[in-house]
Design an enzyme around this catalytic site. Structure first.
Site, PDB file in Angstrom:
ATOM      1  N   GLY A 194     -19.109  -8.850 -18.664  1.00 28.31           N
ATOM      2  CA  GLY A 194     -18.940  -7.446 -19.002  1.00 28.31           C
ATOM      3  C   GLY A 194     -20.260  -6.696 -18.968  1.00 28.31           C
ATOM      4  O   GLY A 194     -21.155  -6.994 -18.168  1.00 28.31           O
ATOM      5  N   SER A 195     -20.389  -5.738 -19.867  1.00 32.35           N
ATOM      6  CA  SER A 195     -21.534  -4.822 -19.815  1.00 32.35           C
ATOM      7  C   SER A 195     -22.871  -5.468 -20.155  1.00 32.35           C
ATOM      8  O   SER A 195     -23.920  -4.864 -19.916  1.00 32.35           O
ATOM      9  CB  SER A 195     -21.285  -3.629 -20.731  1.00 32.35           C
ATOM     10  OG  SER A 195     -20.236  -2.835 -20.228  1.00 32.35           O
TER      11      SER A 195
END
Length: 487
Positions: A216-217
């Site tokens: 993810g981020s």
């Protein structure tokens, strides 16, 4: 001698010759193979005839040995706080073999390693019983306890590294297991093993090393490093040319942002609030090959031996432009272990120098003489010191003013990045919550870099599953545990 007798004599002679050849083959060619094969019970009896050496954390053994009742295997393995340390030790079972440090360093722990030959020879003359050596780890007991305690009943993992050396400080995985429950070979041991082995929770899996997740981020710090290293961005506070909406290259699909103010946002602001569009756009400008190059310098697409082998984290080398844009925000085919994301964080915190992670400091003989000592090794330089310091500035901003405020520690500079990773068909499954972070000492060095992933928790509402809400407090607890003895 008549003809029939000659034939019988010749036949008997051939039988004797065949017997001699077979005997010599067994004694001299196959002897070692036969003596060491697991089906040879005498070998197993000898293996468990003496107490096993110990695995040591902070000067204290976390393993031991106990006499086995009702078995010709005299000693079996015991564990102190087994569930806490199982991701480090692995297990040594009379019935089910061994894993991780127990397997890799079995020769030292049993006393059978060739490097202990002199000790065994001296023991024959002095009458001292055979003993195993010890495995001295790099683990920080306080950090490990903090990680395990903060994970609690959540399903997840923590990896913590000293960025300056690569020494692994914590390696926690939940739900865990107690290796003592199946260390023997009784019916109860077999029952305990079957229950764990068949569990859908995969208790026996070390999630910190042996599970990969979409990061993810948190992966946006890798994209940031790639953008700086490939001169796509030089000023982290200058506006980018990111449109709103940003359409994935070669498609009609707009990139969804969960933050506001992302149009033409600076790289610094984009990391602070986690703009998907900016990093997908930046990743596309760097290009797939540039992204692969930077990711691989951080350790992606390679197995890492700690000495326990970690699964290779993946950044796809063959995907198209839209896949690369999605991968640049930690989605699509991108997958990482918690150890890998701790390595990314450690390299940034260490001014661009990535040290090879390791968790065995030294191996010692029964008399405590050092047999082997690990020396820290530089693994790569994913980014320059100047660019690493820019990423540090951005990560500190995330904790001070962005999505990572729950990781703040009073009077300590902390850098971090949150991540909420979607997965499953059409992203239907509950997302993973990530947090990566490092803490800085007054002299500017960092004694700890942490990666936390929460695979599942008691939180019911998907909107409440965030890196800042679930994973950052775990990372904070680990950092505080390491810092408390750093003055």
């Amino acid at each position: 001698m008549n003809k029939p007798l000659r034939r019988i004599s010749l036949f008997c002679g051939l039988l004797v010759l065949a017997l001699l050849i077979r005997t010599n083959w067994l004694q001299y060619v196959q002897a070692e193979d036969l003596s060491t094969r697991k089906e040879n019970r005498r070998v197993q009896i000898a293996q468990y005839a003496t107490e096993r050496g110990n695995i040591i954390v902070g000067g204290q053994p976390i393993t031991g040995s106990a006499v086995t009742d009702g078995s010709d295997f005299k000693f079996k393995r015991t564990y102190l706080d087994g569930p806490l340390w199982a991701p480090v030790t692995g297990y040594a079972s009379q019935a089910f073999g061994s894993t991780q440090l127990e397997k890799i360093d079995d020769g030292i722990l049993t006393g059978n390693d060739d490097r202990l030959f002199f000790d065994r020879t001296i023991g024959m003359f002095t009458g001292e019983k055979k003993q195993g050596g010890n495995v001295i780890t790099t683990l920080n007991a306080d950090a490990q306890k903090a990680a395990f305690g903060a994970l609690g009943d959540k399903k997840g993992a923590v990896a913590a590294i000293d960025p300056r050396t690569g020494a692994i400080l914590a390696l926690a995985s939940t739900p865990s297991y107690d290796p003592s429950t199946f260390a023997g070979n009784s019916k109860n041991d077999e029952k305990a093993w079957r229950t764990l082995n068949d569990s859908a929770d995969k208790n026996l899996v070390n999630r910190a090393l042996r599970e990969t997740y979409p990061p993810g981020s948190t992966f946006k710090v890798v994209t940031t490093a790639a953008a700086l290293e490939h001169n796509v961005v030089s000023d982290i506070n200058a506006p980018t040319d990111t449109p709103e909406p940003y359409i994935l290259p070669g498609t009609k699909t707009p990139m969804v942002n969960h933050a506001t103010g992302c149009e033409k946002a600076t790289l610094n602001y984009a990391l602070q609030v986690s703009c998907n569009s900016v990093f997908a756009h930046i990743g596309d400008k760097v290009g797939r090959d540039g992204m692969v190059e930077t990711a691989q310098k951080f350790g992606f697409n390679s197995t890492i031996d700690t000495p326990v082998r970690a699964f290779a984290s993946v950044y796809d080398k063959t995907m198209g432009k839209d896949g690369n844009a999605l991968s640049s925000i930690g989605q699509f085919n991108t997958a990482a272990t918690p150890l890998q994301m701790a390595m990314v964080t450690a390299a940034i915190a260490n001014d661009g120098k990535l040290m090879k992670p390791y968790m065995v400091e030294q191996l010692t003989a029964p008399n405590l003489d050092t047999i082997e000592k690990h020396e820290p090794q530089e693994m790569s330089r994913p980014l320059s010191a100047a660019n690493a310091q820019k990423v540090q500035q951005m990560m500190v901003n995330v904790v001070e003013n962005g999505t990572g405020t729950t990781a703040k520690i009073k009077n300590v500079k902390v850098g971090g990045k949150t991540g909420t990773a979607q997965h499953g068909e059409k992203n239907a499954k509950r997302p993973y919550a990530w947090f990566i972070s490092y803490a800085e000492l007054p002299d500017g060095s960092s004694p700890v870099a942490v990666a936390v992933v929460i695979e599942d928790s008691a939180v019911q509402d998907r909107e409440d599953i965030t890196g800042g809400g679930l994973a950052a407090p775990v990372a904070k607890a680990v950092m505080e545990a390491v810092l408390k003895n750093k003055g």
